[in-house]
Design an enzyme around this catalytic site. Structure first.
Site, mmCIF file in Angstrom:
data_model
loop_
_atom_site.group_PDB
_atom_site.id
_atom_site.type_symbol
_atom_site.label_atom_id
_atom_site.label_comp_id
_atom_site.label_asym_id
_atom_site.label_seq_id
_atom_site.Cartn_x
_atom_site.Cartn_y
_atom_site.Cartn_z
ATOM 1 N N SER A 8 -2.475 5.661 -1.606
ATOM 2 C CA SER A 8 -1.365 5.366 -0.688
ATOM 3 C C SER A 8 -1.583 6.001 0.682
ATOM 4 C CB SER A 8 -0.029 5.828 -1.275
ATOM 5 O OG SER A 8 1.063 5.180 -0.635
ATOM 6 N N LYS A 17 2.544 -0.839 -7.056
ATOM 7 C CA LYS A 17 2.616 0.131 -5.961
ATOM 8 C C LYS A 17 3.915 0.924 -6.037
ATOM 9 C CE LYS A 17 0.846 1.913 -2.218
ATOM 10 N NZ LYS A 17 1.565 3.183 -2.489
ATOM 11 N N LYS A 63 2.572 -1.444 2.109
ATOM 12 C CA LYS A 63 1.120 -1.527 1.989
ATOM 13 C C LYS A 63 0.670 -2.730 1.159
ATOM 14 C CE LYS A 63 0.157 3.435 2.572
ATOM 15 N NZ LYS A 63 1.471 4.114 2.551
ATOM 16 N N SER A 71 6.230 2.815 1.296
ATOM 17 C CA SER A 71 4.823 2.446 1.076
ATOM 18 C C SER A 71 4.637 1.118 0.357
ATOM 19 C CB SER A 71 4.093 3.546 0.303
ATOM 20 O OG SER A 71 3.746 4.606 1.174
#
Length: 381
Positions: free
Chosen positions: A119, A221, A60, A57
């Site tokens: 997320s 993140k 992202k 992730s």
């Protein structure tokens, strides 16, 4: 200007090597990791920073960056409502989602919070379609941005980071991407500090646990897949003299959510506690005015095209002494920002780093008589 930036990057690598010799790096329980001082642009310490990993992730972050660019360019509006496609709605049901619905248009601002706070993989697809029309076109944009940033060991296959052999990056590339988000879009980066977000009557917490544990952390993140392990990019800003400095930690391939949180905190604390970031010179500051031959002027101002910030172990800054080395003789014409030498910062007689020195002003050629006179003087010198 590009040559200056490249040369400055090289000097940063030289400084990192010198720092590594003076202060042992911490032991971090991760497959690869890196600590970047975003204020100076210097990598303080790392382990296997160019090892290829699955970014999960963390992908992202690039999805957000491309969306931020679309907002900046007025291709989207933060309050714009967009339709949700069946593809976005049906993205891997077992993965993280913000639970958007094809029956309900959703605001871009909500999708960005769903992307970075919750997320949501569904949010990633919806944003990709809003920006580029479809997911494939958006991935092309992601890779174009990666190339523009110089992320030579990165490729994106999708906007969410679900497993794909064509989705890969490195700790070093991800640190550059993280820094670009913070510097280029500070107003949107604030989303990363939101601790929880509610959409469709479902509240989900930010997976960055450091937001609760360390008040100086304001992003960035987390990511996790079976192949990638538990990963985190974290950023914190703390006082630095009269100002502030920002560190970015990248920790990849840890064993658990708790481990990535602990190791990220350990790395950030180590960087803040053991290093200082100092400003050596200002953009446009003349450090010397040497003689120039065959020019419309007899001297030229030399210095740096940008502010020069460096990160050094605590106690070292006061010991640094400059040693200027020029490419004499300097002969006109001389373009502004052309390299004319280097400045070495010495500590105990040894070079700690080397900085490119440039002409701060353009110098045109003298008349034919002036050039002839200086040619004779150079020949006799």
């Amino acid at each position: 200007m590009k040559k200056f930036i490249a040369a400055l990057a090289t000097s940063v690598l030289m400084l990192s090597a010198a720092v590594a010799q003076t202060l042992p790096a911490p032991t971090i329980a991760a497959k690869s990791w890196l600590l970047l001082d975003a204020t100076s642009g210097q990598i303080i310490a790392s382990q296997d920073p160019n090892a290829r990993i699955e970014p999960a992730s963390l992908t992202k972050i690039m999805t957000a960056y491309v969306t931020f660019a679309a907002l900046r360019d007025k291709k989207l509006d933060i309050n714009q409502m967009v339709n949700v496609s069946t593809k976005a709605w049906k993205v891997d049901a077992s993965s993280s989602k913000m639970f958007i619905d094809p029956a309900t248009p959703v605001k871009i601002n909500d999708l960005l919070h769903g992307l970075m706070v919750q997320s949501g993989n569904d949010a990633a697809v919806a944003l990709a379609e809003a920006v580029a029309g479809d997911e494939a076109a958006f991935v092309v944009m992601m890779n174009h941005e990666a190339q523009r940033m110089g992320l030579t060991n990165t490729r994106f296959a999708n906007p969410h980071g679900l497993p794909s052999p064509e989705n890969y990056s490195t700790a070093q590339d991800l640190s550059v991407l993280a820094k670009r988000v913070i510097l280029d879009y500070p107003e949107f980066y604030k989303i990363d500090s939101v601790k929880s977000f509610t959409y469709n009557k479902i509240t989900q917490p930010n997976r960055n646990r450091l937001l609760w544990l360390d008040p100086t952390v304001d992003g960035m993140k987390t990511g996790h897949t079976e192949a990638a392990g538990y990963c985190m990019i974290a950023s914190a800003h703390r006082p630095n003299g009269a100002g502030e400095r920002r560190l970015i930690s990248v920790v990849l391939g840890t064993s658990s959510d708790q481990a990535r949180t602990q190791e990220s905190q350990k790395l950030l604390n180590w960087g803040f506690q053991n290093f200082d970031t100092v400003k050596l010179y200002s953009k446009g500051q003349a450090i010397a005015t040497p003689e120039i031959w065959k020019g419309s002027k007899g001297t030229v101002k030399i210095g740096f095209a940008n502010d020069v910030m460096v990160t050094v172990p605590k106690g070292v800054a006061g010991k640094m002494k400059p040693l200027l080395e020029r490419k004499d003789p300097l002969v006109a014409p001389l373009a502004e920002n052309s390299r004319v030498g280097s400045l070495k910062m010495m500590v105990d007689g040894k070079p700690l780093l080397e900085l490119p020195v440039v002409a701060l002003e353009p110098i045109t050629q003298a008349s034919i008589f002036g050039r002839a006179w200086d040619s004779m003087r150079l020949w006799l010198k």
